[in-house]
Design a protein around this motif. Structure first.
Motif, mmCIF file in Angstrom:
data_model
loop_
_atom_site.group_PDB
_atom_site.id
_atom_site.type_symbol
_atom_site.label_atom_id
_atom_site.label_comp_id
_atom_site.label_asym_id
_atom_site.label_seq_id
_atom_site.Cartn_x
_atom_site.Cartn_y
_atom_site.Cartn_z
ATOM 1 N N MET A 1 1.183 -0.903 0.322
ATOM 2 C CA MET A 1 -0.498 -0.140 0.040
ATOM 3 C C MET A 1 0.847 1.511 -0.297
ATOM 4 N N GLY A 2 1.869 1.295 0.276
ATOM 5 C CA GLY A 2 2.740 2.421 0.735
ATOM 6 C C GLY A 2 4.192 2.211 1.659
ATOM 7 N N ASP A 3 4.936 1.015 1.527
ATOM 8 C CA ASP A 3 5.255 1.199 2.780
ATOM 9 C C ASP A 3 6.862 0.864 1.149
ATOM 10 N N ASP A 4 7.788 -0.160 1.299
ATOM 11 C CA ASP A 4 8.559 -0.204 0.867
ATOM 12 C C ASP A 4 8.724 -0.677 -0.272
ATOM 13 N N TRP A 5 8.121 -1.334 -1.232
ATOM 14 C CA TRP A 5 8.420 -2.406 -2.005
ATOM 15 C C TRP A 5 6.851 -1.785 -2.889
ATOM 16 N N PHE A 6 6.112 -1.287 -3.127
ATOM 17 C CA PHE A 6 5.065 -1.058 -3.864
ATOM 18 C C PHE A 6 4.502 0.416 -3.094
ATOM 19 N N HIS A 7 3.795 1.285 -4.000
ATOM 20 C CA HIS A 7 2.702 2.378 -3.460
ATOM 21 C C HIS A 7 1.743 2.300 -4.539
ATOM 22 N N ARG B 1 -1.476 -8.748 1.797
ATOM 23 C CA ARG B 1 -2.659 -9.310 3.231
ATOM 24 C C ARG B 1 -2.442 -9.236 3.931
ATOM 25 N N ASP B 2 -1.935 -10.831 3.471
ATOM 26 C CA ASP B 2 -1.778 -11.566 5.676
ATOM 27 C C ASP B 2 -0.979 -10.970 5.964
ATOM 28 N N GLN B 3 0.182 -10.605 5.205
ATOM 29 C CA GLN B 3 1.136 -9.481 6.182
ATOM 30 C C GLN B 3 1.286 -7.927 6.923
ATOM 31 N N HIS C 1 6.775 8.550 13.747
ATOM 32 C CA HIS C 1 5.903 9.006 12.530
ATOM 33 C C HIS C 1 7.286 10.494 12.250
ATOM 34 N N SER C 2 7.409 10.300 10.688
ATOM 35 C CA SER C 2 8.259 11.357 9.943
ATOM 36 C C SER C 2 7.554 11.632 9.138
ATOM 37 N N LEU C 3 7.134 12.945 9.591
ATOM 38 C CA LEU C 3 6.495 13.795 7.983
ATOM 39 C C LEU C 3 6.942 13.116 6.433
ATOM 40 N N TRP C 4 8.181 13.476 6.561
ATOM 41 C CA TRP C 4 8.436 13.035 4.755
ATOM 42 C C TRP C 4 10.322 11.924 5.435
ATOM 43 N N ASP C 5 9.292 11.269 5.728
ATOM 44 C CA ASP C 5 9.574 9.688 5.446
ATOM 45 C C ASP C 5 9.782 9.003 4.075
ATOM 46 N N GLN C 6 10.622 8.982 3.162
ATOM 47 C CA GLN C 6 10.961 7.850 2.617
ATOM 48 C C GLN C 6 10.666 7.187 1.994
ATOM 49 N N GLU C 7 11.194 6.447 3.094
ATOM 50 C CA GLU C 7 10.824 4.526 3.216
ATOM 51 C C GLU C 7 9.954 4.239 3.624
ATOM 52 N N ASP C 8 9.814 4.166 4.807
ATOM 53 C CA ASP C 8 8.056 3.508 4.933
ATOM 54 C C ASP C 8 6.861 5.035 5.631
ATOM 55 N N ILE C 9 6.730 5.812 4.545
ATOM 56 C CA ILE C 9 5.924 6.824 5.436
ATOM 57 C C ILE C 9 4.569 6.780 5.118
ATOM 58 N N TYR C 10 3.651 5.397 5.206
ATOM 59 C CA TYR C 10 2.466 4.676 5.721
ATOM 60 C C TYR C 10 2.316 4.631 6.065
ATOM 61 N N GLY C 11 3.245 3.384 7.159
ATOM 62 C CA GLY C 11 2.983 2.563 8.385
ATOM 63 C C GLY C 11 2.721 2.710 9.583
ATOM 64 N N ARG D 1 -4.543 0.537 -13.487
ATOM 65 C CA ARG D 1 -4.981 -0.235 -13.771
ATOM 66 C C ARG D 1 -5.731 -1.086 -12.000
ATOM 67 N N TYR D 2 -5.709 -0.686 -11.266
ATOM 68 C CA TYR D 2 -5.929 -1.218 -10.028
ATOM 69 C C TYR D 2 -6.625 0.173 -9.127
ATOM 70 N N HIS D 3 -8.151 1.132 -10.592
ATOM 71 C CA HIS D 3 -9.113 1.500 -10.119
ATOM 72 C C HIS D 3 -10.344 1.363 -9.056
ATOM 73 N N GLU D 4 -10.490 -0.178 -9.378
ATOM 74 C CA GLU D 4 -11.550 -0.914 -9.093
ATOM 75 C C GLU D 4 -11.426 -1.918 -8.715
ATOM 76 N N SER D 5 -10.430 -2.193 -8.526
ATOM 77 C CA SER D 5 -9.822 -3.502 -7.387
ATOM 78 C C SER D 5 -8.459 -3.504 -7.106
ATOM 79 N N PHE D 6 -7.633 -3.429 -5.880
ATOM 80 C CA PHE D 6 -6.682 -3.572 -6.069
ATOM 81 C C PHE D 6 -6.018 -4.913 -6.099
ATOM 82 N N GLU D 7 -6.873 -5.500 -6.235
ATOM 83 C CA GLU D 7 -6.390 -7.529 -6.541
ATOM 84 C C GLU D 7 -6.541 -7.727 -7.330
#
Length: 520
Positions: A71-77, A148-150, A169-179, A421-427
């Motif tokens: 969703m928004g940390d290390d691997w994808f946004h 989802r399971d992790q 939380h860091s307001l300008w976290d360049q790696e894990d700004i979602y968590g 491509r995920y505008h209707e479903s993330f899965e």
């Protein structure tokens, strides 16, 4: 975690429990009270300690934790892959000692990644098909059960909370700004007495809370914000739970640094604009014809849309070139451009023809936002897939007497990317209907900011952020990891701003009266 993705009885939570158990039985002179603290992956571990807490665990402090890698940390946004993490994955997994280094032969990372084509091909050129995690990335480009399971916020939301926790939380976290904000949202409803869940938000990059917090990039805060956090918040909080006889720490449920005015706020909840009496009202900032932005909706009779050509052969850089460092390198100095790229001046992007710019009139009163902005983009593409980047920017006056180099500076306050491509479903991804407007709605990172009088509010929209994120071929393929050179095609992108098709950024706006009182 133990479950569908891991049938064994051993996972991070059991390892954490066993580690604490060993420590209290083997470390000399224990007092029977344990605290756990860490940053990034080591911030993920204090969250694992909360899954099945050991009786000796009295406090947990996750800082910049990795929580949801899709969703928004290390691997994808939002489905867009952060391909500059590939060197990090190689260094972590190729050997136990990390001897294998990323060798490119390129001075500019932009050129290297462009030459490879897809992120999948880039990894294969470095032999990464031998690595288990890389193969899992290729197998799970969408938000399926593997991700989802992790997702740690979902795991903790389903469990009771018994241990006090300070989420940092860091307001300008360049790696894990979602968590961190996601964990706070998951845990705070369990804190019915308002004495177990605490949130601290500072003006930092990833991990800067334990370094020098006097500045970040060109931004100067007037004091060492990190030292203030450690001395006035973290130490008393830990002492309260770990040192017998220590009085209760005077730590507010939420302590948030307010950027723009550069001061700490003690709050009873989040999101909240001030200590008492404030309300945060979701308010659209509309993208309007003639490159304007404002709180009044676009009227009938004006231009219906703006358009640009997105060319995968010339993607928009996420920061100024050349991009020379390994963005995931550990231990890099504070001058490393990777650590401060989220606060870099955005004027170079604004000058490109494939970036749309919308800017407000000069502000005559402060505009304060506290919370998570939401992008509401009505847009179309001539292709069958597309990425959308939305950036909320504070434009400084042309002259800043105290710091002349900040004249006209375009500071990103909050920004993120969404894979169309995920505008209707993330899965379950779907091709986009060519030439037809589609509504995209996605969250931008949490912010606590005041746009000061004399400043302007800007929104930029673009379709690439390279090489941080892999390029969207703009032609729908089953997996972008496997996109071929012929799949990458130019597309005409349109952003709509007409009645009934209005694009806007929904700001978590503190009401004008309260902003004026707080901003004196």
């Amino acid at each position: 975690m133990h479950g569908p993705q891991n049938p064994t009885p051993v996972d991070h939570a059991t390892d954490t429990y066993d580690t604490i158990d060993w420590l209290v039985k083997n470390v000399p002179e224990p007092n029977g009270r344990v605290g756990i603290i860490g940053i990034s992956y080591d911030g993920f571990l204090p969250l694992m300690a909360l899954v099945n807490p050991h009786p000796a665990l009295k406090v947990a402090v996750p800082m910049n934790p990795m929580v949801d890698g899709w969703m928004g940390d290390d691997w994808f946004h939002h489905g867009a892959f952060r391909q500059t993490m590939l060197p990090y994955i190689l260094g972590q997994q190729a050997t136990r000692k990390g001897e294998v280094k990323w060798a490119s032969g390129y001075r500019d990372q932009y050129e290297e990644y462009l030459a490879a084509g897809s992120a999948g091909e880039l990894g294969r050129r470095h032999g990464m098909e031998q690595l288990g995690f890389f193969r899992k990335l290729l197998a799970h480009p969408a938000y399926d059960a593997f991700w989802r399971d992790q997702a740690v916020d979902k795991l903790l939301a389903a469990r009771p909370l018994t241990v006090p926790v300070m989420i940092v939380h860091s307001l300008w976290d360049q790696e894990d700004i979602y968590g961190a904000p996601a964990v706070y949202e998951a845990l705070e409803p369990k804190d019915t007495a308002n004495d177990r869940v605490f949130l601290v938000m500072g003006p930092w990059n990833h991990g800067q809370a334990i370094g020098n917090g006097s500045s970040l990039g060109a931004l100067e805060f007037g004091t060492d914000t990190s030292a203030h956090f450690r001395r006035e918040l973290l130490r008393p909080f830990l002492d309260q739970y770990l040192v017998e006889g220590t009085p209760k720490a005077h730590v507010a449920p939420v302590t948030a640094f307010e950027t723009g005015t550069n001061r700490w706020r003690e709050l009873s909840s989040w999101p909240s604009g001030c200590a008492t009496g404030c309300k945060v009202k979701p308010t659209p900032l509309y993208l309007r014809p003639n490159s304007s932005a404002g709180f009044a909706a676009p009227a009938a009779g004006g231009a219906v849309f703006d358009e640009y050509v997105s060319d995968p052969a010339r993607p928009v850089p996420y920061r100024a070139r050349p991009i020379v460092e390994d963005s995931s390198a550990a231990g890099a100095s504070m001058t490393d451009p990777w650590k401060s790229w989220l606060v870099r001046d955005q004027r170079e992007a604004a000058s490109r023809p494939d970036v749309l710019v919308y800017v407000s009139d000069v502000l005559t009163a402060p505009v304060k936002i506290s919370g998570r902005p939401l992008a509401h983009l009505v847009a179309s593409t001539s292709g069958s897939d597309s990425d959308w980047v939305v950036k909320l920017i504070d434009v400084f006056p042309d002259e800043v007497a105290a710091q002349p180099e900040m004249g006209g500076y375009q500071l990103m306050v909050s920004a993120d990317i969404f894979r169309g491509r995920y505008h209707e479903s993330f899965e379950k991804p779907r091709p986009l209907p060519a030439g037809k407007p589609v509504t995209y709605r996605f969250g931008l990172p949490t912010t606590n900011h005041v746009f000061l009088p004399g400043h302007r509010i800007m929104v930029q929209v673009q379709s690439s952020w390279f090489p941080l994120y892999d390029r969207n071929p703009q032609t729908y393929v089953e997996s972008i990891f496997d996109a071929k050179p012929g799949d990458f095609r130019k597309a005409v992108q349109r952003v709509y701003h007409a009645p009934g098709q209005a694009s806007f950024v929904e700001l978590p706006l503190v009401t004008p009266k309260e902003v004026r009182e707080e901003g004196r």
